[in-house]
Design an enzyme around this catalytic site. Structure first.
Site, mmCIF file in Angstrom:
data_model
loop_
_atom_site.group_PDB
_atom_site.id
_atom_site.type_symbol
_atom_site.label_atom_id
_atom_site.label_comp_id
_atom_site.label_asym_id
_atom_site.label_seq_id
_atom_site.Cartn_x
_atom_site.Cartn_y
_atom_site.Cartn_z
ATOM 1 N N CYS A 50 0.855 -1.191 0.000
ATOM 2 C CA CYS A 50 0.000 0.000 0.000
ATOM 3 C C CYS A 50 0.892 1.243 0.000
ATOM 4 C CB CYS A 50 -0.973 -0.016 1.172
ATOM 5 S SG CYS A 50 -2.077 -1.445 1.192
ATOM 6 N N ASP A 59 -8.670 -1.956 -7.508
ATOM 7 C CA ASP A 59 -8.092 -0.919 -6.652
ATOM 8 C C ASP A 59 -8.400 0.465 -7.218
ATOM 9 O OD1 ASP A 59 -6.637 0.697 -4.990
ATOM 10 O OD2 ASP A 59 -4.753 -0.413 -5.201
ATOM 11 N N HIS A 65 -7.251 -3.831 -3.058
ATOM 12 C CA HIS A 65 -6.213 -3.078 -2.365
ATOM 13 C C HIS A 65 -5.976 -3.695 -0.991
ATOM 14 C CE1 HIS A 65 -3.864 0.585 -1.572
ATOM 15 N NE2 HIS A 65 -4.361 0.530 -0.351
#
Length: 251
Positions: free
Chosen positions: A134, A189, A221
């Site tokens: 991330c 995502d 995500h």
């Protein structure tokens, strides 16, 4: 794989002390260094387990709390299973901390993390690798650009906002990078739509960067994080294969 052990430690930076976790093979010998950049939820047992798993493949893995200016980890009370949709207050608290970590501050810290790895008897001489998740994927790319002589490879998984219109967008750093890169993008995502992936790849191609950019179909995500609602076991298994292949050919 070999047995790996982990230990908590403190790292001195120009602006204070960062708590961190170190995992390394249980043989007392130096191994290639890895800087593992956390996701927004921070340093916690699941990330420590990932570090030990990576260390078991023959690496010395450092996981700093990049939010150390705001306090020691964990900064918020995290449940055993993190579902931000059911716990919106988590990001309400973490959002300002994330915003406060500017690229300049993060890269100043990165120098301290790399210095620690370079000075550790548990780390082999030479450039190190990095893997990030991330927001950590973004930090890994920025570190490769800020310290090109010290980073041999970077893996970035389900990172968002890699190629925006912002002046400090990560894709604008491509011409400073000498490391080999790997991107494992989450198909589902919204923080990295197809047009940003295309813009990222165009910048990397123009700069002559060695990289692979792959779409993990159906993944969301955060798909590598086993303690979150976004976890995808199949995509995570693929992530480990791709990650170990990158470090195997570069470190």
């Amino acid at each position: 794989m070999t047995n790996a052990r982990g230990v908590s430690l403190d790292l001195t930076t120009p602006e204070g002390v960062a708590d961190a976790y170190l995992a390394h093979p249980d043989d007392g010998r130096p191994h290639p260094g890895i800087l593992l950049y956390m996701d927004a939820f921070g340093l916690r047992p699941s990330l420590e387990a990932m570090a030990r798993r990576l260390a078991g493949h023959g690496y010395t893995v450092l996981v700093p709390n990049v939010f150390y200016r705001a306090g020691r980890a964990p900064l918020v009370d995290l449940p055993d299973h993190i579902d931000p949709g059911k716990r919106p207050e988590i990001f309400e608290k973490l959002g300002p901390v994330m915003s406060a970590l500017t690229p300049a501050l993060a890269m100043r810290d990165a120098g301290s993390y790399l210095d620690w790895l370079a000075g550790s008897p548990l780390v082999a001489e030479g450039p190190v690798g990095s893997t990030g998740y991330c927001m950590g994927g973004v930090l890994g790319i920025r570190t490769a650009a800020a310290y090109p002589d010290r980073i041999a490879a970077v893996a970035s998984f389900h990172a968002g906002r890699l190629a925006t219109d912002a002046e400090d967008s990560p894709h604008r750093l491509a011409d400073r990078i000498t490391a080999e890169l790997f991107f494992g993008h989450a198909d589902q995502d919204p923080s990295l739509p197809a047009d940003q992936i295309e813009r990222l790849e165009h910048a990397l191609d123009a700069a002559g960067v060695r990289y692979r950019s792959e779409l993990y179909e159906g993944a969301h995500h955060g798909f590598t994080q086993a303690d979150t609602a976004a976890y995808d076991a199949d995509a995570d298994d693929r992530h480990w294969r791709d990650l170990l292949a990158l470090f195997g050919r570069t470190l």
